[in-house]
Design an enzyme around this catalytic site. Structure first.
Site: not given
Ligand code: EPU
Length: 421
Positions: A22-23, A308, A118, A400, A123
């Site tokens: 998915k991701n 995850d 969320c 999802r 986030r």
């Molecule tokens: N963060 C910030 N500022 C930012 C971006 C992120 O503070 O600008 C913080 C977030 O709030 C969080 C942490 O950094 O506390 C990690 O966020 P990251 O950006 O690494 O995650 P993401 O890209 O939003 C993806 C996956 C998530 C998975 C995380 C961590 C996708 C679509 N989503 O999210 O997947 O948990 O990386 O590995 O790729 C899931 O599939 O259930 C899921 C939540």
């Protein structure tokens, strides 16, 4: 709203096919915005999040056709006629923010709603913004939307992320493919989904080095071409189903699984007394003995233990012998499954980002509520080990991220069905 009903019925046996990630798919799809030529993804997972991303790309003027029962996504962005990612779509799925970098790079402007918080945490997007600003973008927040522009195009730069965010790495790498000059992204995330994205971008003609390490170097090019790319295996779906025989007993083969996608997780399973071995077709998982040993887990960025899989691992620890400490370091509010597991007889004490789980001999079936995607499958796993009937409501969360979830568990002998309420 549908529910999933599980009756704990002992050992599982058989095979479960693992889908494309998915991701990975959610970041590969916006890559279509970078090129006028078609991008085709094979091995796509059949999930509601993929439909949401298709709708978002469609709203921007891209064409997305779902072929072969959804396993192939044929996309074309030759006529982008909108640069606004609307709140109504972005609020449903945070990965919608991955259109920001590609749109800015291709069109020189993008307006993308901020996703809001969320169930698992706040986030924010500050890291995405800082990186794109380093490439010369001007970004302003107006009425809940990020208004980004780069009228003369983006320019390569050296930028270090304050935290190795997956999404910020993906947005920056995509944006930098069409920037003038060289971008060096330091403290980049190293997840397999990022490696997959870079491999696809390279097929499209991007010049990128260093994926899978913490420094990614991107040499901007004038244009990208089309490509066809298979989506990498979903390591989180894989890990989730690996826990089924771990928690319920038996032996299950996960088709398409590989240990190198989940090394930290496999090490924890080994310490818990679960055997994982590679076969020609995937991974075979079985318990070594009836007893599950308690293990401590701290979630970390890749290659650490994935956040995850924390909820699902907690389900396993609920019936382990002894006390385990699970520390969540990526998201500030990712223990919503704990009160639901407690309804099933689990002993869990949550203090801030740390959950202490004292294993019990037997979980008991109960009505429980899925609070987010990974929590939902953790409750199904707990239901496999529980005595009696477990009813998991709000299963739209599971749709999802897990395709054909009931069929996959039932295929290895679980008593599970989806019912309309
Ligand atoms: N963060 C910030 N500022 C930012 C971006 C992120 O503070 O600008 C913080 C977030 O709030 C969080 C942490 O950094 O506390 C990690 O966020 P990251 O950006 O690494 O995650 P993401 O890209 O939003 C993806 C996956 C998530 C998975 C995380 C961590 C996708 C679509 N989503 O999210 O997947 O948990 O990386 O590995 O790729 C899931 O599939 O259930 C899921 C939540």
């Amino acid at each position: 709203m549908d529910s999933i009903v599980i009756k704990g019925n002992g050992p599982l046996k058989g095979q479960i096919p693992i889908a494309g990630a998915k991701n990975a798919c959610l970041t590969l799809m916006p890559a279509t915005l970078l090129s006028e030529e078609p991008l085709t993804l094979t091995n796509a997972p059949r999930l509601s999040d993929i439909k949401t991303m298709s709708a978002l790309l469609g709203s921007l003027g891209a064409e997305v056709s779902s072929l072969q029962d959804g396993k192939v996504l044929a996309m074309s962005s030759h006529k982008l006629d909108n640069h606004v990612a609307d709140y109504e779509i972005v609020r449903k799925m945070r990965a919608s923010n991955l259109v920001l970098g590609p749109m800015l790079a291709r069109l020189g402007r993008a307006v993308v709603s901020l996703p809001g918080g969320c169930a698992i945490g706040a986030r924010p997007m500050d890291l995405h913004i800082e990186a794109l600003e380093a490439l010369g973008a001007e970004i302003e927040l107006k009425e809940g939307y990020l208004h980004a522009k780069a009228p003369k195009g983006l320019k390569g730069a050296v930028h270090e992320l304050r935290f190795a965010s997956v999404g910020a790495t993906e947005n920056t790498v995509m944006a930098a493919t069409l920037a003038k000059g060289t971008t060096v992204l330091k403290n980049a995330a190293r997840e397999p989904e990022i490696v997959d994205l870079v491999q696809c971008l390279r097929k499209m003609g991007a010049q990128i080095e260093g994926e899978g390490t913490s420094t990614i170097t991107i040499q901007g090019v004038d244009r990208l071409s089309g490509a066809t790319h298979p989506v990498v295996t979903d390591r989180i779906e894989l890990g989730s189903y690996m826990l089924a025989p771990a928690i319920a007993g038996g032996e299950v083969e996960l088709l398409g699984g590989r240990i190198n996608l989940l090394e930290a997780f496999c090490e924890k399973l080994d310490s818990a007394g679960i055997n994982v071995s590679e076969t020609e077709n995937g991974l075979v998982v079985a318990r070594r003995a009836d007893l599950i040993h308690s293990v401590d887990v701290t979630t970390e960025v890749y290659p650490g233990f994935p956040t995850d899989l924390q909820a699902q691992m907690m389900a396993l620890m609920c019936t382990a012998d002894g006390v385990s400490v699970l520390e969540e370091k990526i998201f500030e509010n990712r223990f919503m499954h704990a009160p639901e597991l407690i309804r099933m007889g689990a002993q869990i004490d949550v203090q801030g980002g740390v959950a202490t789980v004292t294993g019990v001999k037997q979980l008991k079936g109960a009505r429980v509520m899925a609070t987010d995607l990974r929590a939902s499958v953790s409750l199904i796993l707990a239901g496999l080990a529980a005595e009696g009937e477990t009813v998991v409501s709000r299963v739209y969360h599971v749709d999802r991220g897990y395709e054909h979830v009931v069929a996959k568990f039932a295929g290895v002998g679980a008593q599970i069905e989806r019912v309309k309420e």
